[in-house]
Design a protein around this motif. Sequence first.
Motif, PDB file in Angstrom:
ATOM      1  N   ASP A  65      -0.061 -11.104   6.933  1.00 28.87           N
ATOM      2  CA  ASP A  65       0.413 -10.874   5.562  1.00 28.87           C
ATOM      3  C   ASP A  65       1.674 -11.703   5.356  1.00 28.87           C
TER       4      ASP A  65
ATOM      5  N   ALA B 261      -4.234 -17.151   2.572  1.00 26.79           N
ATOM      6  CA  ALA B 261      -5.089 -16.160   1.919  1.00 26.79           C
ATOM      7  C   ALA B 261      -6.472 -16.090   2.569  1.00 26.79           C
TER       8      ALA B 261
ATOM      9  N   ARG C  20      -7.842 -13.924   4.274  1.00 24.61           N
ATOM     10  CA  ARG C  20      -8.479 -12.611   4.261  1.00 24.61           C
ATOM     11  C   ARG C  20      -9.079 -12.271   2.894  1.00 24.61           C
ATOM     12  N   THR C  21      -8.626 -12.952   1.856  1.00 31.11           N
ATOM     13  CA  THR C  21      -9.090 -12.622   0.505  1.00 31.11           C
ATOM     14  C   THR C  21      -9.686 -13.791  -0.250  1.00 31.11           C
TER      15      THR C  21
ATOM     16  N   PRO D 162     -15.688  -9.191  -5.038  1.00 34.29           N
ATOM     17  CA  PRO D 162     -14.386  -8.520  -5.168  1.00 34.29           C
ATOM     18  C   PRO D 162     -13.964  -8.237  -6.601  1.00 34.29           C
ATOM     19  N   HIS D 163     -14.676  -8.811  -7.560  1.00 34.98           N
ATOM     20  CA  HIS D 163     -14.228  -8.753  -8.949  1.00 34.98           C
ATOM     21  C   HIS D 163     -15.127  -7.902  -9.847  1.00 34.98           C
TER      22      HIS D 163
ATOM     23  N   HIS E  63     -10.914 -17.256  -4.418  1.00 33.99           N
ATOM     24  CA  HIS E  63     -10.766 -15.972  -5.115  1.00 33.99           C
ATOM     25  C   HIS E  63     -10.602 -16.216  -6.610  1.00 33.99           C
TER      26      HIS E  63
END
Length: 482
Positions: A48, A81, A83-84, A386-387, A468
Amino acid sequence: MTIDPGLRRLALRTLLAAFPGHTAPEWSTDLVEQGLAGYTIFGYNIADPAQVTALSAALRTARPNVLLAIDEEGGDVTRLAHRTGSPYPGNAALGAIGDLDLTRRVYHSIGVELARAGLNLNLAPTVDVNTATDNPVIGTRSFGADPMKVAAHAAAAVVGLQQAGVAACAKHFPGHGATVADSHLELPTVDVSAQVLRERELPPFAAVVAADAKAIMTAHIRVPALTGDDPATFSRAILVDLLRGEFGFTGAVVTDALEMKGASVAAGGIGPAAIRALQAGSDLLCVGADVDLALVEQLAATIAAAISSGELSLARVEEAAARCDALANWTMGATQQEPAPRLGYEAARRAIIVEGSLAGFEKPFVVQLRASHTIAEGVVPWGLSPHLNGTPQLAVAADQTSAEALIDAAHGRPIVLVGRHTHRNPAARTLVEQLAAAHPVAVVEMGWPASWRPHGAKAFVTTYGASHANGRAAAELLGLAH
């Protein structure tokens, strides 16, 4: 074998190593104190923002100007980023939009995020001209297939990063965009004339030199017209005569990872690859991702022994080390700036192209076709999942389902089929074409756009990437975002 301490330290000043884990091992900080140029930070080093900031701070206690590099291209190649998925669209989307100031601002925001995390060398932008539609390693990492457009955006990206105090490292010189092989796995060849290279591959590199890029990365590709049988990383004709002599580049030449097959196999190992790269004019040797203390010491000893034997010129290695020092010292001028967190999402929305009509797809069934990833990309989440606002969905491999099974699963809903480089997978192409012939289908393509369009599809949506931000933009376009 006894190693001269002075030569060992000199060799270390040319090495960009790596280490495992979220904290710096004791040996990694010891090496920095002993002169190691720096480290590449990979996804496996990052949990993070607070953790990576603490990691970089720990390494800086050993030496404030240590180089901390990262592959943060935005789009499909992200480490911060991983992980996402990246909050920024990649180069293909920025090139499709065609707004040079937007490209500069996106890269400036990326640079600000890196600087705030204590990272000072971005192994970006990718400035290859992607002329091979099925290029397995560049694709959406490229600003496009037009050399002049790529050159303009490449320069804008370099300016944006460096305005944030982060050194840009444009890659992959002299151009990896025409290959249909991956240099992580083999030695690709671009067998065209010097004239074609000058008209097609080289303009973006001339542009980034003019924009004062602090570093340029070599490509492990063979270009017979310029390099003979060698990869560019081992070619003085490429790195000295062309890049420095003709283009006037004065910054640091950084190798792509020497553990890649395009370099290590061609040279007969990482050690010989390091010697050949230095001989050819490289300055900062990117060792790779699979690195431990033993490998760093082995490389330092190999370089020191080559200097002692006369195989490698002392003056050449001193020149390389001085350039690495100069690069590190330049990065010490960074000041804290504010990122633009929404910028990437706004840009991704501007990149989308819709062919056909999405009328009737207000309540669809979303099917995501599983797709492979490159070594450069790594395993990073992608797609619309994810959205979504509760829209029913399914993830499936194209060769493990059928049009009939998907139609049954949709329960009367139209199908939004999400893919990545769908045209490259024969099973995926066949599935989409069979589905479109029998059912209302809209295709969302999140890879490099090709000319293929499935007959019968009601709409074809191109996002120019799978970050993302790209996924969010597609979900919003379809009215499916939460």
